[in-house]
Motif scaffolding. Sequence first.
Motif, PDB file in Angstrom:
ATOM      1  N   ARG A 191       0.842  -1.258   0.047  1.00  0.00           N
ATOM      2  CA  ARG A 191       0.284  -0.411   0.370  1.00  0.00           C
ATOM      3  C   ARG A 191       0.993   1.019   0.062  1.00  0.00           C
ATOM      4  O   ARG A 191       1.823   1.084   0.604  1.00  0.00           O
ATOM      5  N   TRP A 192       0.204   2.449  -1.011  1.00  0.00           N
ATOM      6  CA  TRP A 192       1.265   3.071  -1.104  1.00  0.00           C
ATOM      7  C   TRP A 192       0.555   4.601  -1.398  1.00  0.00           C
ATOM      8  O   TRP A 192      -1.072   4.264  -1.459  1.00  0.00           O
ATOM      9  N   GLU A 193       0.573   5.924  -0.862  1.00  0.00           N
ATOM     10  CA  GLU A 193      -0.028   6.783  -1.036  1.00  0.00           C
ATOM     11  C   GLU A 193       0.901   8.010  -1.308  1.00  0.00           C
ATOM     12  O   GLU A 193       2.556   8.002  -1.530  1.00  0.00           O
ATOM     13  N   GLU A 194       0.554   8.688  -3.015  1.00  0.00           N
ATOM     14  CA  GLU A 194       1.886   9.424  -3.525  1.00  0.00           C
ATOM     15  C   GLU A 194       0.811  10.282  -4.783  1.00  0.00           C
ATOM     16  O   GLU A 194       0.202   9.990  -5.116  1.00  0.00           O
ATOM     17  N   THR A 195       1.830  11.677  -4.972  1.00  0.00           N
ATOM     18  CA  THR A 195       0.664  12.022  -6.321  1.00  0.00           C
ATOM     19  C   THR A 195       1.675  11.558  -7.163  1.00  0.00           C
ATOM     20  O   THR A 195       3.418  11.785  -7.377  1.00  0.00           O
ATOM     21  N   THR A 196       1.411  11.225  -8.460  1.00  0.00           N
ATOM     22  CA  THR A 196       1.212  10.557  -9.893  1.00  0.00           C
ATOM     23  C   THR A 196       0.952  11.275 -10.733  1.00  0.00           C
ATOM     24  O   THR A 196      -0.337  12.049 -10.782  1.00  0.00           O
ATOM     25  N   ILE A 197       1.551  11.109 -11.704  1.00  0.00           N
ATOM     26  CA  ILE A 197       1.013  11.819 -13.567  1.00  0.00           C
ATOM     27  C   ILE A 197       0.820  10.714 -13.816  1.00  0.00           C
ATOM     28  O   ILE A 197      -0.086  10.561 -14.957  1.00  0.00           O
ATOM     29  N   MET A 198       1.104   9.334 -13.481  1.00  0.00           N
ATOM     30  CA  MET A 198       1.029   7.783 -14.839  1.00  0.00           C
ATOM     31  C   MET A 198       1.331   6.423 -14.126  1.00  0.00           C
ATOM     32  O   MET A 198       2.058   5.966 -12.941  1.00  0.00           O
ATOM     33  N   LEU A 199       0.176   6.034 -14.406  1.00  0.00           N
ATOM     34  CA  LEU A 199      -0.305   4.200 -13.356  1.00  0.00           C
ATOM     35  C   LEU A 199      -0.556   3.797 -14.512  1.00  0.00           C
ATOM     36  O   LEU A 199      -1.899   3.807 -14.930  1.00  0.00           O
ATOM     37  N   THR A 200      -0.321   2.890 -15.104  1.00  0.00           N
ATOM     38  CA  THR A 200      -0.409   2.017 -15.993  1.00  0.00           C
ATOM     39  C   THR A 200      -0.209   0.161 -15.387  1.00  0.00           C
ATOM     40  O   THR A 200       1.016   0.136 -15.158  1.00  0.00           O
ATOM     41  N   LEU A 201      -1.041  -0.409 -15.890  1.00  0.00           N
ATOM     42  CA  LEU A 201      -1.084  -2.331 -15.734  1.00  0.00           C
ATOM     43  C   LEU A 201      -1.318  -2.739 -16.599  1.00  0.00           C
ATOM     44  O   LEU A 201      -1.942  -2.289 -17.537  1.00  0.00           O
ATOM     45  N   GLY A 202      -0.271  -3.403 -16.529  1.00  0.00           N
ATOM     46  CA  GLY A 202      -0.188  -3.876 -17.998  1.00  0.00           C
ATOM     47  C   GLY A 202      -0.035  -5.645 -17.944  1.00  0.00           C
ATOM     48  O   GLY A 202       0.211  -6.370 -17.002  1.00  0.00           O
ATOM     49  N   ASN A 203      -0.976  -6.552 -18.675  1.00  0.00           N
ATOM     50  CA  ASN A 203      -0.439  -7.586 -18.586  1.00  0.00           C
ATOM     51  C   ASN A 203       0.106  -8.374 -20.094  1.00  0.00           C
ATOM     52  O   ASN A 203       0.213  -9.308 -20.064  1.00  0.00           O
TER      53      ASN A 203
END
Length: 303
Positions: A191-203
């Motif tokens: 678990r984490w908290e963060e200011t993010t500009i991009m999050l991608t999940l890949g199969n």
Amino acid sequence: MPQRTKIILNPITNHGRSQQDADQLKPMFKEHAVDWYVSEYAGHSVKLAHDAAAEGYDLVVAAGGDGTVHEVVNGLMQLPAEIRPKMGILPLGSGNDFAHIIGVAEDHAQAFQNFLHRTPISLDVGVVGDENNRKEYFCNTIGIGFDAVVTIHTKRMKKIHGFMMYLVATVKTIFLDFPRMDLTVETDEERWEETTIMLTLGNGPREGGGFMVTPDAKVDDGLLNYVTVSKISRLMMLRLVPEVMKGTQGRFRQVRMGICRRMSIHSKQPLFAHCDGEIFSGFDTRLFQFNIEILPNALQVIK
């Protein structure tokens, strides 16, 4: 080949070239008594694929690009596993990321012939749900934030396509639309908290005609690979572009990479997202929560 095969063609894929390519294959379709249907509007391929089971088809072939594959996957995944037809792909698009990932022949006639002789393989499928209980499946990637804004820009480009289209849209997004999300992320491992500009999940490992966003992802390992980019400058984002082309972005401290089976995402800002290059939530939506998971061995695919 299975007893009955249904081909679903998107005639506007690759600026209309898919129709021309399919026309050249018509003699082979007739020779093997294959039925083919033309998608007439956005989302039509979902319905055509879903109806295939009731119509008695054993194999449904997505003839188009990644968008057509995405719709066919969603139509098939709405069916119970015990009656779900197998899937094939005729890669008639400009990027064809998923077809490339699983090794579909680039030659269209050869790809069709492979349906005659090859046995299916089992592939994983991802699924995302939002706070309104809307659900969508993806076979390759789901991109949130920067990744999604790039995809939104590509939908407005008419004169270029494929990898170059995504590259131009990427640079445009860096200078014009730099999304920021204050995220709380929880997986089955961390678990984490963060200011993010991009999050991608890949199969799968690549998207956008060749960007290696999640380079270690495999479509049959029961896992999702993820990558996040924390809040960085435009100059640093430009620096990361060639790294993402090669899949070497993980060496930078602003990039987090890992694996999971499930992920929940909560944001203080609206979430923009795409699934397999199709918009799931755009600028006109206000979604703040996603739940994402991988469904192992969910789909039988002949390549």
